[in-house]
Design a protein around this motif. Structure first.
Motif, PDB file in Angstrom:
ATOM      1  N   LEU A  12       0.833  -1.203   0.000  1.00 28.00           N
ATOM      2  CA  LEU A  12       0.000   0.000   0.000  1.00 28.00           C
ATOM      3  C   LEU A  12       0.867   1.252   0.000  1.00 28.00           C
ATOM      4  O   LEU A  12       0.616   2.204  -0.755  1.00 28.00           O
ATOM      5  N   GLN A  13       1.896   1.288   0.837  1.00 23.00           N
ATOM      6  CA  GLN A  13       2.770   2.458   0.915  1.00 23.00           C
ATOM      7  C   GLN A  13       3.485   2.711  -0.409  1.00 23.00           C
ATOM      8  O   GLN A  13       3.491   3.835  -0.931  1.00 23.00           O
ATOM      9  N   ILE A  14       4.095   1.676  -0.955  1.00 22.22           N
ATOM     10  CA  ILE A  14       4.892   1.833  -2.173  1.00 22.22           C
ATOM     11  C   ILE A  14       4.013   2.202  -3.365  1.00 22.22           C
ATOM     12  O   ILE A  14       4.334   3.125  -4.136  1.00 22.22           O
ATOM     13  N   ASP A  15       2.884   1.520  -3.525  1.00 24.59           N
ATOM     14  CA  ASP A  15       2.003   1.794  -4.663  1.00 24.59           C
ATOM     15  C   ASP A  15       1.465   3.218  -4.617  1.00 24.59           C
ATOM     16  O   ASP A  15       1.431   3.913  -5.646  1.00 24.59           O
ATOM     17  N   GLU A  16       1.044   3.665  -3.438  1.00 26.33           N
ATOM     18  CA  GLU A  16       0.461   5.004  -3.326  1.00 26.33           C
ATOM     19  C   GLU A  16       1.520   6.084  -3.561  1.00 26.33           C
ATOM     20  O   GLU A  16       1.252   7.100  -4.207  1.00 26.33           O
ATOM     21  N   MET A  17       2.735   5.871  -3.045  1.00 28.53           N
ATOM     22  CA  MET A  17       3.784   6.865  -3.257  1.00 28.53           C
ATOM     23  C   MET A  17       4.180   6.944  -4.730  1.00 28.53           C
ATOM     24  O   MET A  17       4.473   8.025  -5.249  1.00 28.53           O
ATOM     25  N   GLU A  18       4.189   5.805  -5.411  1.00 34.03           N
ATOM     26  CA  GLU A  18       4.476   5.812  -6.852  1.00 34.03           C
ATOM     27  C   GLU A  18       3.429   6.624  -7.618  1.00 34.03           C
ATOM     28  O   GLU A  18       3.768   7.394  -8.522  1.00 34.03           O
ATOM     29  N   LYS A  19       2.164   6.460  -7.250  1.00 33.85           N
ATOM     30  CA  LYS A  19       1.088   7.195  -7.916  1.00 33.85           C
ATOM     31  C   LYS A  19       1.265   8.696  -7.752  1.00 33.85           C
ATOM     32  O   LYS A  19       0.915   9.482  -8.626  1.00 33.85           O
TER      33      LYS A  19
ATOM     34  N   VAL B 267       7.297  -7.534  -1.892  1.00 34.38           N
ATOM     35  CA  VAL B 267       6.000  -6.853  -1.937  1.00 34.38           C
ATOM     36  C   VAL B 267       6.005  -5.696  -2.935  1.00 34.38           C
ATOM     37  O   VAL B 267       4.976  -5.358  -3.518  1.00 34.38           O
ATOM     38  N   GLY B 268       7.179  -5.070  -3.142  1.00 34.51           N
ATOM     39  CA  GLY B 268       7.269  -3.966  -4.084  1.00 34.51           C
ATOM     40  C   GLY B 268       7.654  -4.374  -5.488  1.00 34.51           C
ATOM     41  O   GLY B 268       7.694  -3.550  -6.401  1.00 34.51           O
ATOM     42  N   LYS B 269       7.973  -5.664  -5.670  1.00 30.59           N
ATOM     43  CA  LYS B 269       8.353  -6.213  -6.985  1.00 30.59           C
ATOM     44  C   LYS B 269       9.478  -5.391  -7.616  1.00 30.59           C
ATOM     45  O   LYS B 269       9.333  -4.828  -8.713  1.00 30.59           O
ATOM     46  N   MET B 270      10.586  -5.321  -6.881  1.00 25.49           N
ATOM     47  CA  MET B 270      11.743  -4.577  -7.364  1.00 25.49           C
ATOM     48  C   MET B 270      13.003  -5.306  -6.935  1.00 25.49           C
ATOM     49  O   MET B 270      12.979  -6.090  -5.980  1.00 25.49           O
TER      50      MET B 270
END
Length: 425
Positions: free
Chosen positions: A119-126, A383-386
């Motif tokens: 949730l944190q990583i996806d939202e910050m990317e957006k 979780v961040g797929k990196m």
């Protein structure tokens, strides 16, 4: 004897054996080669698990799983976003604060990353943050979890050093706030330098009021937990059980989002995680017994006290030792192996047991952020797929506030000892 034990242990790790297998195998080899009673393997392992405080471990894991499954994470995120507003780097600040709040029910860094990381990583990317930065702040903020109560590493440390579990859990409260403040200050500085994005949320009094009402039952969980500990009504095991019951209650009757499948998944994940942790506890107990039989703790204590009798100097030496150990050894195994060796010597030198416990655990939590065995790095990578190297680059700036926090907790004993002394005097 200890040379053979450590040699077999090192070889087992190098060939890729799980940490629990390496501990048990090296202990068994030493016991057989030196013709010691083989039944000690079973006896010591069982005795290590016959501990009431350790009952809190599966209960805290289950509570975190249940609260995550009923949407608590999202409700807390939404509320904190509204409260922080649209300052530069706002969502990064939100991530830190949510990690602090969620740590009040999770008790483990990897649990925080599993529940919050995506949730944190996806939202910050957006919102325009780089993936590297998002991964870095996510993994750094997760170190708050094992310091703020409940904390699985603190429960285990207390059980092997005969320190009051409740007092040690309470001792972590102020250090956790110190870490939170240091991370938020780092983000504020980086926001100015790198012009970090502003949050897209539009806060209003009505929106805050509505989200507070929705989030209130979720926010009450850590309040109940901490309040129970501070009041003395609950020990760590009882408060863990109450937290599980509370999660079931609000999931079924308040949010109405808790399903039978979610409970089943939570129970299954709890069994898997608990089995892994307690397997390490059991085998490490045998490993520590062999070291004790060879008088390694006594010799190590004499060596440390021979270097200096100044508590601060000894703490700094232990910091250096643990920062290196944390790079190569899983944190719970490190606690079980090293704490019984160094704790008696530092207690004898005048280091407060509560301060030492917090310093010890914080060192190893920073170790979760350092290669080659930094489990938090790999968890965020998943979780961040990196790639892991991107996570490592992202976390480097945040090692500064974490190390500063460690230094402050090391040099100022009152940060760890003041609150439990006031409450339990």
């Amino acid at each position: 004897m200890s040379v053979l034990l450590l040699a077999v242990f090192a070889v087992a790790l190098v060939v890729g054996a799980p940490i629990a297998v390496a501990l048990g195998l090296s202990s068994a080899v030493a016991i057989i080669v030196y013709d010691l009673p083989v039944h000690v393997l079973a006896q010591r392992a069982v005795n290590a698990l016959d501990s009431t405080p350790l009952l809190a471990v599966p209960l805290f894991i289950l509570a975190a799983s249940l609260l995550g499954s009923i949407g608590v994470t999202q409700h807390i995120f939404d509320l904190v976003r509204l409260l922080v507003g649209r300052i530069r780097g706002a969502f990064a600040q939100v991530s830190i604060l949510v990690s602090l709040i969620f740590s009040g029910v999770s008790g483990a860094a990897l649990a925080d990353i599993g529940a919050l990381g995506k949730l944190q990583i996806d939202e910050m990317e957006k919102q325009g943050y780089t993936k590297k930065f998002a991964a870095g702040i996510t993994v750094a903020a997760a170190t708050i979890g094992p310091i703020f109560p409940p904390s699985i590493p603190i429960v285990i440390y207390a059980s092997v050093t005969n320190v009051s579990t409740v007092q040690l859990l309470v001792a972590g409260i102020i250090p956790a706030f110190v870490i939170t403040a240091a991370l938020m200050l780092q983000v504020a500085v980086m926001a100015r330098i790198f012009k970090l994005p502003r949050d897209t949320v539009k806060p209003s009094l009505r929106a805050v009021a509505e989200k507070t009402a929705i989030s209130f039952p979720a926010l009450l969980a850590p309040v109940i937990l901490i309040g129970g500990l501070l009041s003395g009504y609950f020990g760590p095991t009882e408060v863990a059980g109450v937290t599980v019951a509370y999660a079931l209650l609000i999931g079924a009757f308040v949010y109405r989002s808790l399903t039978v499948r979610a409970v089943w998944v939570g129970l299954r994940d709890t069994v898997e995680a608990t089995a892994s942790i307690l397997f390490i506890v059991a085998t490490a107990a045998v490993f520590a017994w062999v070291l004790t039989l060879d008088q390694v703790p006594a010799r190590a204590g004499a060596f440390l006290l021979g270097l200096s009798d100044n508590p601060i100097v000894l703490l700094l030496l232990v910091n250096l030792l643990l920062l290196v150990v944390g790079m190569f050894l899983e944190s719970i195994a490190a606690i079980l192996i090293i704490a019984p060796i160094v704790a008696p010597a530092l207690h004898a030198a005048g280091v407060d047991p509560l301060q030492l416990g917090i310093v010890f655990v914080l060192n190893l939590m920073i170790g979760l952020l350092t290669p080659p065995v930094g489990m938090s790095l790999y968890m965020v990578s998943i979780v961040g797929k990196m790639p892991v190297h991107m996570v490592i680059r992202g976390v480097l700036p945040f090692l500064i506030p974490l190390l500063v926090s460690l230094l402050v907790v090391t040099l100022v004993p009152a940060i760890s000892t003041w609150l439990p002394r006031i409450i339990f005097q």
